[in-house]
Design an enzyme around this catalytic site. Structure first.
Site, mmCIF file in Angstrom:
data_model
loop_
_atom_site.group_PDB
_atom_site.id
_atom_site.type_symbol
_atom_site.label_atom_id
_atom_site.label_comp_id
_atom_site.label_asym_id
_atom_site.label_seq_id
_atom_site.Cartn_x
_atom_site.Cartn_y
_atom_site.Cartn_z
ATOM 1 N N GLY A 1 0.889 -1.310 0.037
ATOM 2 C CA GLY A 1 0.131 0.090 0.035
ATOM 3 C C GLY A 1 0.884 1.162 0.120
ATOM 4 C CG ASP A 2 3.282 1.752 3.246
ATOM 5 O OD1 ASP A 2 2.362 2.231 3.556
ATOM 6 O OD2 ASP A 2 4.057 0.846 3.919
#
Length: 308
Positions: A250-251
């Protein structure tokens, strides 16, 4: 300049154990150690994609020194605040038949420490990008993200927020440039279970009505959705590949989106670069590299052009 804030960065100790058994001595078959925390991950992937950033946050003890040194070795700029008591956390990521995580606590932060961060953020200039990512330590006020955005509201800064629940909802009135909940987190905000992309789009638009400029929704193996401030709505299936590492995906998507947008100012390009970066990290034992992202990006563009 791009700035990332990680309130509780870590040393991530990732171990693979074949046939892991509770209550027994288990030996690792593979080990990885690198700096972690959501904002830190964003900085690392930005660096891999050719974008410089400055990592902000708090570090303490020998682990804090290692986090800072590792980031510098990677080529990232850092401007951490050193906390006198405690030590930065070590997070254990166990890869066996299932992934298991044991996350440390990190140092206690004081009001004086927080004031030092505020003074650094006061130096941000118009046109900068600020990424606020992840949970916050219990020693800080729950309103910290909105307090930061309120402090910077008179400046033209693109603020990206990757958080959950009230931590996310409470910043919407300050019109963040981008927010990135996943589909489960989006459903939890409104107390519903979202079944497909059309439902995700409906509720993403509600977050936009509440103030978010761009809403990027990750859906793991079901792809992603972007509801953009120019009125466009983009959908994509997930790239094909074997998931070996869910940590940092996600990052990486956030870093990819920022990179794509700064490259062309185009939301379609940003969207696909974000998906490609998130998938590249998920398909690798380490965070996404530029070549991996470019390859998946080209496959995504070709696939979506055939479909639409």
């Amino acid at each position: 300049m791009i700035y990332t804030v990680t309130f509780n960065p870590s040393i991530d100790y990732i171990v693979s154990v074949e046939n892991f058994e509770l209550g027994r001595v288990n030996r690792t078959s593979k080990e990885l150690v690198y700096p972690g925390g959501k904002g830190v991950n964003v900085s690392l992937v930005l660096m891999n994609l050719g974008k410089k950033s400055t990592a902000l946050g708090f570090v303490a003890g020998f682990t804090g020194a290692e986090i800072e040194n590792s980031l510098k070795d990677w080529g990232c700029f850092t401007d951490f605040i050193s906390v006198k008591q405690g030590m930065s956390r070590i997070n254990l990521k166990l890869r066996a038949k299932e992934e298991t995580e044991i996350n440390g606590q990190g140092p206690k932060l004081s009001s004086e420490d927080l004031e030092k961060l505020y003074r650094k953020l006061d130096c941000l200039e118009n046109g900068d990008v600020l990424v606020l990512a992840g949970s916050i330590p219990g020693t800080l006020p729950a309103s910290i993200y909105q307090d930061i955005m309120a402090r910077l509201k008179e400046k033209d800064i693109r603020v990206v927020v990757d958080a959950t629940g009230d931590l996310l909802v409470n910043v919407l009135k300050y019109r963040p440039f981008l927010i990135k909940p996943n589909n489960h987190e989006l459903g939890e905000i409104f107390g519903v279970k979202l079944q497909d992309k059309e439902e995700v789009i409906t509720y993403a638009k509600k977050l936009q009505e509440m103030g978010a400029r761009n809403v990027l929704i990750s859906m793991a193996g079901d792809g992603a959705v972007l509801v953009a401030e120019d009125g466009s709505v983009l959908k994509s299936e997930a790239p094909k590949g074997k998931v070996v590492n869910s940590v940092g995906a996600g990052d990486s998507m956030v870093a990819g989106f920022i990179t794509g947008y700064l490259e062309k100012g185009d939301y379609k390009h940003a969207f696909y670069t974000g998906i490609a970066a998130g998938s590249a990290s998920a398909f690798s034992e380490r965070l996404a590299t530029k070549d991996e992202v470019r390859k998946i990006y080209e496959e995504l563009i070709a696939s979506n052009e055939r479909c639409f």
